[in-house]
Design a protein around this motif. Structure first.
Motif, mmCIF file in Angstrom:
data_model
loop_
_atom_site.group_PDB
_atom_site.id
_atom_site.type_symbol
_atom_site.label_atom_id
_atom_site.label_comp_id
_atom_site.label_asym_id
_atom_site.label_seq_id
_atom_site.Cartn_x
_atom_site.Cartn_y
_atom_site.Cartn_z
ATOM 1 N N ALA A 193 0.802 -1.378 -0.107
ATOM 2 C CA ALA A 193 -0.237 -0.150 -0.095
ATOM 3 C C ALA A 193 0.896 1.484 -0.053
ATOM 4 C CB ALA A 193 -0.766 -0.006 1.067
ATOM 5 N N ALA A 194 1.759 1.451 0.808
ATOM 6 C CA ALA A 194 2.691 2.133 1.039
ATOM 7 C C ALA A 194 3.551 2.474 -0.486
ATOM 8 C CB ALA A 194 3.862 2.669 2.282
ATOM 9 N N GLU A 195 3.549 1.341 -1.205
ATOM 10 C CA GLU A 195 4.932 2.120 -2.426
ATOM 11 C C GLU A 195 3.657 2.502 -3.322
ATOM 12 O OE1 GLU A 195 6.092 -1.218 -6.198
ATOM 13 O OE2 GLU A 195 5.946 -2.112 -3.937
ATOM 14 N N LEU A 196 2.445 1.407 -3.338
ATOM 15 C CA LEU A 196 1.357 2.143 -4.304
ATOM 16 C C LEU A 196 0.938 3.741 -4.094
ATOM 17 C CD1 LEU A 196 -0.721 -0.654 -4.355
ATOM 18 C CD2 LEU A 196 0.048 0.477 -6.163
ATOM 19 N N THR A 197 0.946 4.669 -2.492
ATOM 20 C CA THR A 197 0.726 5.567 -2.308
ATOM 21 C C THR A 197 1.634 6.348 -3.180
ATOM 22 O OG1 THR A 197 1.278 5.403 0.347
ATOM 23 C CG2 THR A 197 -1.252 5.288 -0.279
ATOM 24 N N SER A 198 3.278 5.731 -3.111
ATOM 25 C CA SER A 198 3.866 6.913 -3.101
ATOM 26 C C SER A 198 4.155 6.965 -5.184
ATOM 27 C CB SER A 198 4.875 6.064 -2.828
ATOM 28 O OG SER A 198 5.913 5.276 -3.721
ATOM 29 N N LEU A 199 3.499 6.458 -5.332
ATOM 30 C CA LEU A 199 3.243 6.452 -6.813
ATOM 31 C C LEU A 199 1.759 7.483 -7.123
ATOM 32 C CD1 LEU A 199 3.651 2.997 -8.262
ATOM 33 C CD2 LEU A 199 5.280 4.902 -8.462
ATOM 34 N N PRO A 200 1.748 8.117 -9.129
ATOM 35 C CA PRO A 200 0.754 9.726 -8.878
ATOM 36 C C PRO A 200 -0.758 8.548 -9.202
ATOM 37 C CG PRO A 200 1.934 8.891 -10.694
ATOM 38 C CD PRO A 200 3.343 8.295 -9.793
ATOM 39 N N ALA A 201 -1.591 8.845 -8.052
ATOM 40 C CA ALA A 201 -2.355 8.518 -8.024
ATOM 41 C C ALA A 201 -3.479 8.477 -9.157
ATOM 42 C CB ALA A 201 -3.624 9.045 -6.626
ATOM 43 N N ALA A 202 -3.434 9.586 -9.845
ATOM 44 C CA ALA A 202 -3.945 9.072 -11.367
ATOM 45 C C ALA A 202 -2.996 8.241 -12.266
ATOM 46 C CB ALA A 202 -4.015 10.579 -11.948
ATOM 47 N N ALA A 203 -1.750 7.410 -12.243
ATOM 48 C CA ALA A 203 -1.901 7.095 -13.212
ATOM 49 C C ALA A 203 -1.835 5.521 -12.155
ATOM 50 C CB ALA A 203 -0.213 7.806 -13.466
ATOM 51 N N VAL A 204 -1.688 5.430 -11.646
ATOM 52 C CA VAL A 204 -2.568 4.316 -11.037
ATOM 53 C C VAL A 204 -3.392 3.845 -10.999
ATOM 54 C CG1 VAL A 204 -2.307 3.163 -8.985
ATOM 55 C CG2 VAL A 204 -0.769 4.409 -8.920
ATOM 56 N N GLN A 205 -4.674 4.361 -10.616
ATOM 57 C CA GLN A 205 -5.284 4.091 -10.931
ATOM 58 C C GLN A 205 -6.867 4.092 -12.686
ATOM 59 O OE1 GLN A 205 -9.044 7.089 -8.943
ATOM 60 N NE2 GLN A 205 -7.285 6.844 -7.103
ATOM 61 N N ALA A 206 -5.484 4.816 -13.500
ATOM 62 C CA ALA A 206 -6.165 4.855 -14.584
ATOM 63 C C ALA A 206 -5.333 3.621 -15.582
ATOM 64 C CB ALA A 206 -5.041 5.791 -15.522
ATOM 65 N N VAL A 207 -3.785 2.804 -14.726
ATOM 66 C CA VAL A 207 -3.397 1.458 -14.682
ATOM 67 C C VAL A 207 -4.918 0.901 -14.600
ATOM 68 C CG1 VAL A 207 -2.338 -0.784 -14.294
ATOM 69 C CG2 VAL A 207 -1.546 1.527 -15.056
ATOM 70 N N LYS A 208 -5.513 0.770 -13.646
ATOM 71 C CA LYS A 208 -6.487 -0.102 -12.980
ATOM 72 C C LYS A 208 -7.617 0.227 -13.732
ATOM 73 C CE LYS A 208 -9.793 -1.033 -9.035
ATOM 74 N NZ LYS A 208 -9.854 -1.769 -7.651
ATOM 75 N N GLN A 209 -8.073 0.436 -14.167
ATOM 76 C CA GLN A 209 -9.275 1.425 -15.228
ATOM 77 C C GLN A 209 -9.039 0.367 -16.452
ATOM 78 O OE1 GLN A 209 -11.855 2.018 -13.804
ATOM 79 N NE2 GLN A 209 -13.385 2.467 -16.040
ATOM 80 N N ALA A 210 -7.514 0.597 -16.810
ATOM 81 C CA ALA A 210 -7.614 0.271 -18.410
ATOM 82 C C ALA A 210 -7.166 -1.098 -18.533
ATOM 83 C CB ALA A 210 -5.694 0.290 -18.617
ATOM 84 N N VAL A 211 -6.832 -2.289 -17.402
ATOM 85 C CA VAL A 211 -7.044 -3.456 -17.408
ATOM 86 C C VAL A 211 -8.536 -4.392 -16.850
ATOM 87 C CG1 VAL A 211 -6.634 -5.427 -15.824
ATOM 88 C CG2 VAL A 211 -4.814 -3.755 -16.232
ATOM 89 N N ILE A 212 -9.484 -3.318 -16.129
ATOM 90 C CA ILE A 212 -10.820 -3.973 -16.025
ATOM 91 C C ILE A 212 -11.935 -3.298 -17.338
ATOM 92 C CG2 ILE A 212 -12.751 -2.706 -14.715
ATOM 93 C CD1 ILE A 212 -11.095 -2.380 -12.155
ATOM 94 N N GLN A 213 -11.908 -2.329 -18.154
ATOM 95 C CA GLN A 213 -12.107 -1.979 -19.965
ATOM 96 C C GLN A 213 -11.796 -3.148 -20.404
ATOM 97 O OE1 GLN A 213 -14.106 -0.852 -20.061
ATOM 98 N NE2 GLN A 213 -14.494 0.703 -17.996
ATOM 99 N N TYR A 214 -10.432 -3.520 -21.026
ATOM 100 C CA TYR A 214 -10.100 -4.361 -21.398
ATOM 101 C C TYR A 214 -10.694 -5.832 -21.108
ATOM 102 C CZ TYR A 214 -6.697 -7.852 -24.584
ATOM 103 O OH TYR A 214 -6.458 -7.910 -25.443
#
Length: 256
Positions: A193-214
Motif C-alpha cells: 500500500a505504501a509503495e502504491l501511495t508513493s506513486l501518482p494516483a491518477a496513473a495508478v488508477q488509470a492502470v486499474k481502469q485500463a485493465v478492467i476495461q480491457y
C-alpha cells in the motif's frame, strides 16, 4: 455494524470485516460492504484500500441460516443481484485494493477474496467453493471473477467438485498474488500500500481502469485506453515526473 473503516496512513484506508467467528456474508454484511466501498470510491483522499477480517479465518461464506427464507420466498434472483452489487462495488472502486487473506476462505469468502486487485495469502489459507455440496453454485459474482483469474477449466473444476486448495496452489493458478507467513500478512499488505501511495494516483488508477476495461471489452478497448492515456497526460504529476527525471531528482507528486 460489521464493517469498519479507519485511516492507517496518508492515503491508506483500512476496511475491516468483523462478523465473529467465521465472518459469514449475511445479507446485512453484504449491504455494509457495498455501501462502504461505494463511499470510498468517491473519496479522493483515499489512494489505496487494505482489507482484512477479524479472527483466524478470512470468510467462510454465506450465512446458511438465511437460506430457508430465501428458498421459501423465491428470493434467489434478488440475492444474486445484491451479491453482484457487493462484488462490483469492490471491483470497480477506482483505488487499488489489497486483501489480507488467512485461514478458511470458502464459498462466498473465496468470491469476496477474488474481488480485490491484490490478494496477499497467509500460507495457512484453505480456499475453495463448496457450494455444490449445498445444491447451489457461487452467486455473488465470484464465478465470473474466478474464470477471469484462473481460467474456465480451473474454475469449473473447483466449483463442480467443491475442492479446497492450499495457498501454494492458489498462487500457482493466480488466485493469490503473494503467499507469506501469517505474522507477515498485514505488514506485507501495508508495504505494498505504501509503495502504491508513493506513486501518482491518477496513473495508478488509470492502470486499474485500463485493465478492467480491457477485460470487459477487448473490441472497444483501443478507444477507451486512448482516452485514459490522454487523461494522464493532462495531470500535473506527469509534468513533475518528467521534470524530475530531467533534473535527476526524486519526483514530488501531488496526485492531481
Amino acid at each position: 455494524m460489521f464493517v469498519k473503516t479507519e485511516t492507517v496512513a496518508d492515503g491508506i484506508t483500512k476496511v475491516t470485516l468483523a462478523n465473529p467467528q467465521l465472518n459469514l456474508l449475511s445479507n446485512q454484511v453484504k449491504k455494509e460492504l457495498k455501501d462502504t466501498f461505494s463511499l470510498i470510491a468517491q473519496d479522493s483522499s483515499v489512494r489505496v484500500v487494505v482489507f482484512e477480517t477479524e479472527g483466524p479465518h478470512f470468510c467462510c461464506g454465506a450465512d446458511l441460516k438465511e437460506f430457508p427464507a430465501r428458498i421459501e420466498t423465491k428470493a434467489a434472483r434478488i440475492v444474486w443481484d445484491e451479491g453482484h452489487a457487493m462484488l462490483q462495488s469492490i471491483l470497480h472502486t477506482p483505488q487499488p485494493t489489497i486483501a489480507c487473506i488467512q485461514g478458511k476462505t470458502l464459498g462466498g469468502g473465496a468470491e469476496l477474496a477474488a474481488a480485490f486487485d491484490f490478494r496477499i495469502f497467509s500460507d495457512n489459507v484453505q480456499i475453495g467453493f463448496p457450494e455444490v455440496f449445498r445444491g447451489v453454485f457461487p452467486g455473488n459474482g465470484g464465478l465470473e471473477r474466478t474464470i477471469d483469474i484462473a481460467g474456465a477449466g480451473k474454475a469449473m473444476q473447483l466449483m463442480m467438485t467443491g475442492s479446497v486448495i492450499s495457498a501454494a496452489e492458489a498462487k500457482r493458478i493466480g488466485m493469490a498474488s503473494e503467499v507469506v507467513p501469517p505474522a507477515r500478512l498485514y505488514s506485507t499488505a501495508l508495504e505494498l500500500a505504501a509503495e502504491l501511495t508513493s506513486l501518482p494516483a491518477a496513473a495508478v488508477q488509470a492502470v486499474k481502469q485500463a485493465v478492467i476495461q480491457y477485460g470487459l471489452s477487448k473490441h472497444d478497448f483501443n478507444r477507451i485506453g486512448r482516452e485514459l492515456f490522454y487523461q494522464v497526460h493532462e495531470t500535473e504529476d506527469v509534468r513533475e515526473g518528467v521534470q524530475a527525471f530531467m533534473d535527476k531528482r526524486k519526483p514530488v507528486y501531488k496526485h492531481r
